[in-house]
Design a protein around this motif. Structure first.
Motif, PDB file in Angstrom:
ATOM      1  N   MET A 194       0.819  -1.209   0.000  1.00  0.00           N
ATOM      2  CA  MET A 194       0.000   0.000   0.000  1.00  0.00           C
ATOM      3  C   MET A 194       0.852   1.258   0.000  1.00  0.00           C
ATOM      4  O   MET A 194       0.522   2.263  -0.643  1.00  0.00           O
ATOM      5  CB  MET A 194      -0.966  -0.003   1.185  1.00  0.00           C
TER       6      MET A 194
ATOM      7  N   THR B  80      -7.952   3.455  -0.642  1.00  0.00           N
ATOM      8  CA  THR B  80      -6.902   4.259  -1.268  1.00  0.00           C
ATOM      9  C   THR B  80      -7.355   4.817  -2.623  1.00  0.00           C
ATOM     10  O   THR B  80      -7.077   5.995  -2.909  1.00  0.00           O
ATOM     11  CB  THR B  80      -5.593   3.466  -1.387  1.00  0.00           C
TER      12      THR B  80
ATOM     13  N   ALA C  82       0.885   4.085  -2.864  1.00  0.00           N
ATOM     14  CA  ALA C  82       0.681   5.495  -2.530  1.00  0.00           C
ATOM     15  C   ALA C  82       1.804   6.353  -3.096  1.00  0.00           C
ATOM     16  O   ALA C  82       1.565   7.443  -3.635  1.00  0.00           O
ATOM     17  CB  ALA C  82       0.600   5.667  -1.021  1.00  0.00           C
TER      18      ALA C  82
END
Length: 260
Positions: free
Chosen positions: A84, A144, A88
């Motif tokens: 993750m 996200t 990002a």
């Protein structure tokens, strides 16, 4: 996995792992991140286009790759955190790249693939393109992707996609603000090329200043945004390209950009 082609200031990055639906695996994200890092430092690159081979722009995270780590002692937590964070960084790199980035979509863009589209500065879609944030179908909210969607779409449109997980067509994506243009599939590459060429013809120094300022001011309140952008305008007026561009306009001649 990722093909690169540079011509006339436009770098085309093609996601090319069709058998995995161009999933954002560790390898794909690493390849795309490296290409963006090189593009940021290369003065020959003025615009980046992210397109795809095969029927899917990107299916998002590689769920098989993620699921395989559930057998780890921590049930995959450390690995999930790493993936993750990697994703990002990739998405913020697109936003912070000092050159405009255009997504070109002819197929399906879901989950983190849809997030990538929303993270790009502009997006051109073929009439057959489809978009979704379908995590709710499998018990995994697209949290996200929500970051990118909520910064591009009206809140109710973003929530509709996130809460229902339903696939929207290209016309709906245009209405929602996820894409800029929708064209027949046969015209997609040419339309993206025209848009990229138009932007590439502008001063690269001015584009860098403007893109950074856009994303910074949009998070500010009104007074702070005007105070910040007034300073940006003053600094922009003092670069050589602004002096050249204004002079060329007054003298009715084409400008000669120096990139500074």
């Amino acid at each position: 996995m990722l093909r690169e082609h540079l011509a006339d200031g436009v770098l085309r990055l093609t996601l090319d792992h069709a058998e995995r639906r161009n999933a954002l695996s560790e390898a794909m994200m690493a390849a795309l991140q490296a290409a963006l890092d090189r593009a940021a430092a290369d003065p020959a690159v003025r615009v980046v286009v992210i397109g795809h081979a095969g029927p899917a722009f990107s299916a998002g995270h590689d769920l098989k790759e993620l699921t395989a780590r559930r057998t780890d002692a921590d049930r995959g937590r450390a690995y999930f955190e790493t993936v993750m964070k990697t994703c990002a960084r990739l998405m913020t790199s697109v936003v912070r790249l000092p050159k405009p980035v255009i997504a070109e979509i002819s197929g399906l863009a879901t989950a983190a693939g849809c997030q990538l589209v929303a993270s790009c500065d502009l997006a051109v879609a073929g009439e057959g393109a489809r978009f979704a944030t379908p995590g709710v179908h499998i018990g995994l909210f697209c949290s996200t992707p929500m970051v990118a969607l909520s910064r591009n779409l009206a809140p109710k449109h973003a929530m509709e996609m996130l809460l229902t997980g339903e696939t929207v067509d290209a016309a709906t994506a245009l209405r929602f603000g996820l894409v800029n243009r929708v064209v027949p599939a046969a015209e997609l590459s040419a339309e993206t090329g025209r848009l990229a060429a138009t932007i590439a013809a502008k001063s690269p120094a001015t584009l860098k200043i403007g893109k950074e300022a856009f994303y910074r001011q949009v998070e500010m309140d009104l007074d702070a945004a005007y105070a910040y952008t007034a300073g940006v305008m003053v600094d922009n007026m003092l670069i050589r390209d602004a002096e050249e561009g204004i002079g060329a306009f007054i003298e009715k001649r084409p400008p000669q950009w120096r990139g500074a």
